[in-house]
Structures are given as structure tokens and as C-alpha cells.
Write an enzyme that holds these catalytic residues in place. Structure first.
Site, mmCIF file in Angstrom:
data_model
loop_
_atom_site.group_PDB
_atom_site.id
_atom_site.type_symbol
_atom_site.label_atom_id
_atom_site.label_comp_id
_atom_site.label_asym_id
_atom_site.label_seq_id
_atom_site.Cartn_x
_atom_site.Cartn_y
_atom_site.Cartn_z
ATOM 1 N N HIS A 1 26.359 15.024 46.249
ATOM 2 C CA HIS A 1 26.392 14.663 47.667
ATOM 3 C C HIS A 1 27.822 14.696 48.176
ATOM 4 O O HIS A 1 28.759 14.374 47.457
ATOM 5 C CB HIS A 1 25.746 13.296 47.910
ATOM 6 N N HIS B 1 30.242 13.133 51.046
ATOM 7 C CA HIS B 1 30.396 12.059 52.028
ATOM 8 C C HIS B 1 31.177 12.585 53.231
ATOM 9 O O HIS B 1 32.210 13.233 53.071
ATOM 10 C CB HIS B 1 31.223 10.906 51.451
#
Ligand SMILES: [Zn+2]
Length: 137
Positions: free
Chosen positions: A100, A102
């Protein structure tokens, strides 16, 4: 898809999230434990653990969309800057082992941030911010 993976569950919509963007291979949603208002995560929908596990084209698409979403976030929350953070491996501070990126809005004079200092946000608030970001993507 890994059953025990919280991000796989969001990608398949088994779990709720405040989604701001989606295409065939990627998804972006509000971080449930935001560092600042407007903190978004971009993921590949398929399960890849980290940057060492994912192919170049797909990480390229994740980051291409991260740029687009970062622009939307910056406008939606009137951020002075945006931090892009992507951690690989426990030693690097990765906690959820589904890659992921951010997108973290920053304000002048805010100082450093620590992910460990965050708490769960209210879903209604996240939904509100998500719709503001969507309007700006
Ligand atoms: Zn996963």
C-alpha cells in the site's frame, strides 16, 4: 486473495471502506487510522506483499494513480504538502502485508508524524472527506 488480509477484503468489498478511487487493478480508500485528515491508501486489488513481490507495470499503475489521487487530496483538504510513503518489510515499519502507498496531507509547521500515534477515525467523517476527494480527482 488472502482470506486473512484486511486489504484483500476491502478490495473485494467484503469489508467496508471509504473508497475514493477505483480502476480495474487498483483501489484507493481512506486510512482508518489517519495521520492527518485526508490520509488515503492506494493498493493493487490483487494481493502482493510488498515492492519485491509486485511486477513493474502494476507498481507503476499504483503510483500513477497515487499521483492523481494526491492532487485530489491536496485540493480537497487544502494541504501545504503531501507525503508519499510505501514501506516494505517489518523492519521498514510495514504492518499490513498487502502493498500500500500512503498519501498523507501535511501542513506547514506540522513536524514529523508517527503511524503509531494514530487512532481509529469516525466512518462518517471519513466518508465525508472521501466524497470531497472524489470530487477533486
Ligand atoms: Zn491482501
Amino acid at each position: 486473495m488472502k482470506d486473512e488480509c484486511v486489504f484483500c477484503r476491502i478490495a473485494t468489498r467484503e469489508s467496508d471502506a471509504s473508497i475514493v478511487f477505483e480502476d480495474e487493478k487498483t483501489m484507493a480508500f481512506m486510512d482508518i487510522r489517519p495521520v492527518s485528515e485526508g490520509h488515503v491508501l492506494v493498493i493493487p486489488k490483487e494481493h502482493y506483499q510488498d515492492i519485491f513481490d509486485i511486477d513493474e507495470d502494476l507498481i507503476g499503475q499504483v503510483h500513477k494513480n497515487a499521483k492523481k489521487i494526491a492532487e485530489g487530496v491536496k485540493t480537497a483538504v487544502n494541504a501545504d504538502g503531501i507525503s508519499i510513503v510505501q514501506q516494505n518489510g517489518r523492519a521498514a515499519g510495514q504492518v499490513i502485508f498487502h502493498l500500500h502507498v500512503h498519501i498523507i496531507p501535511r501542513s506547514e509547521g506540522q513536524g514529523r508524524f508517527h503511524f503509531r500515534d494514530t487512532t481509529n477515525a469516525d466512518r462518517k467523517n471519513l466518508d465525508k472527506i472521501a466524497s470531497r476527494i472524489k470530487e477533486n480527482i
